[in-house]
Enzyme design. Structure first.
Site, PDB file in Angstrom:
ATOM      1  N   ASP A  16       0.843  -1.188   0.000  1.00  0.00           N
ATOM      2  CA  ASP A  16       0.000   0.000   0.000  1.00  0.00           C
ATOM      3  C   ASP A  16       0.885   1.246   0.000  1.00  0.00           C
ATOM      4  O   ASP A  16       1.830   1.339   0.783  1.00  0.00           O
ATOM      5  CB  ASP A  16      -0.900  -0.010   1.246  1.00  0.00           C
ATOM      6  CG  ASP A  16      -1.993   1.039   1.176  1.00  0.00           C
ATOM      7  OD1 ASP A  16      -3.061   0.756   0.608  1.00  0.00           O
ATOM      8  OD2 ASP A  16      -1.753   2.169   1.661  1.00  0.00           O
ATOM      9  N   GLU A  56      -4.914   2.338  -4.188  1.00  0.00           N
ATOM     10  CA  GLU A  56      -3.444   2.448  -4.134  1.00  0.00           C
ATOM     11  C   GLU A  56      -2.854   1.187  -3.521  1.00  0.00           C
ATOM     12  O   GLU A  56      -1.757   1.183  -3.012  1.00  0.00           O
ATOM     13  CB  GLU A  56      -3.026   3.695  -3.354  1.00  0.00           C
ATOM     14  CG  GLU A  56      -3.281   3.655  -1.857  1.00  0.00           C
ATOM     15  CD  GLU A  56      -4.661   4.174  -1.454  1.00  0.00           C
ATOM     16  OE1 GLU A  56      -5.618   4.066  -2.260  1.00  0.00           O
ATOM     17  OE2 GLU A  56      -4.770   4.662  -0.319  1.00  0.00           O
TER      18      GLU A  56
END
Ligand SMILES: [Mg+2]
Length: 307
Positions: free
Chosen positions: A177, A221
């Site tokens: 992430d 993301e």
């Protein structure tokens, strides 16, 4: 035309038990295509597996395994089922044609050949195949970053899980992430955010380059890296490489409280897959480790001590 141009124009496998038919078709097609040939059904399947042709011209009537049996075998194989087959045969009754099409052939050519017709039908089937391949590719790829999408990952992790279980090999995943990505978007705008996702995913892709490795975009993301046949130690090596590569990108992130540049956090998990289980627990473990990496300061990876 060079050999690579020929390959680009399609690789065709001609299957016929009569050498003279192979010669005629080879002669008709060799200027535009790469032509392979087989003299019986078994050999045809072997070559199809090894060489992945774009199109098969298949004789219906052959001693031993006939054309219908070859088509049935192709359709039963996940790796071969999408290769289009044109039946080529002296049988010309409508019921022969119907039987060929019902068996899964995409077209039907009668002997004796009209070379111009053969060429035209081959060309049109190759065009259809190319379009189908492009569609399949698009449906498995994340449009922004060009890496695999989540659906592609889900299919692949299941297949690799079974493969590793059979072979007695480990399988690892890294859940990744980008840190403070919402702040990045707020500060630099969404277009820059897209560029950041592209740069970071390209950098990550450089870190795991074995053919079986797969990087996928898992959500906004969030990315996941699938590392079949990789144990915990090798997975840590890859994770360190990713931290290095992203550091080298040195993408400014003025809104980050972790570092003045873009960083990411990772959760690693490794398991020896069993046929009786599935990848869900492994992915949950990687996710939990990612959460720990976030809690303990970001710009790092966490790994389970018990794995
Ligand atoms: Mg024959």
């Amino acid at each position: 035309m060079s050999w690579t141009d020929l390959a680009r124009n399609g690789r065709i496998l001609v299957v016929d038990d009569a050498m003279e038919n192979i010669q005629i078709l080879h002669h008709a097609l060799r200027e535009e295509h790469e032509v392979l040939f087989a003299l019986d059904g078994e050999q045809a399947l072997q070559i199809a597996r090894d060489q992945q042709p774009d199109l098969i011209l298949l004789d219906a009537v052959m001693p031993g395994m006939d054309g219908y049996a070859v088509v049935a075998a192709l359709r039963g194989s996940p790796r071969l089922q999408d290769i289009p087959v044109i039946f080529v045969t002296a049988l010309s009754r409508p019921e022969d044609e119907t039987r060929a099409l019902e068996a899964g052939a995409v077209d039907f050519i009668s002997k004796p050949f009209n070379v111009a017709v053969v060429r035209a039908r081959v060309r049109s089937q190759l065009t259809i195949k190319r379009q189908a391949d492009a569609m399949r590719e698009l449906s498995m790829t994340d449009g922004l970053t060009g890496v695999a999408n989540r659906r592609n990952f889900n299919d692949t992790v299941d297949a690799e899980w079974r493969r590793c279980a059979r072979a007695g090999l480990p399988l690892s995943v890294i859940m990744i992430d980008i840190d403070h990505f919402k702040l990045y978007n707020d500060h630099y705008g969404h277009q820059a955010g897209d560029g950041c996702l592209q740069d970071v995913s390209a950098a990550m892709k450089r870190c795991a380059t074995r053919p079986q490795d797969m990087l996928a975009r898992y959500g906004g993301e969030e990315f996941i890296l699938l590392l079949p046949q990789e144990g915990a130690d090798g997975t840590e090596v890859v994770a360190n490489r990713i931290l290095d590569e992203v550091r080298k990108l040195a993408l400014p992130h003025a809104a980050s409280v972790t570092a003045p540049h873009v960083t990411l956090s990772m959760g690693l998990a490794t398991v020896m897959p069993q046929d009786s289980s599935d990848p869900h627990a492994l992915i949950r473990t990687a996710d939990a480790n990612l959460y720990r990496a976030k809690q303990t300061g970001r710009n790092r990876y966490c790994i389970s001590l018990d794995s």
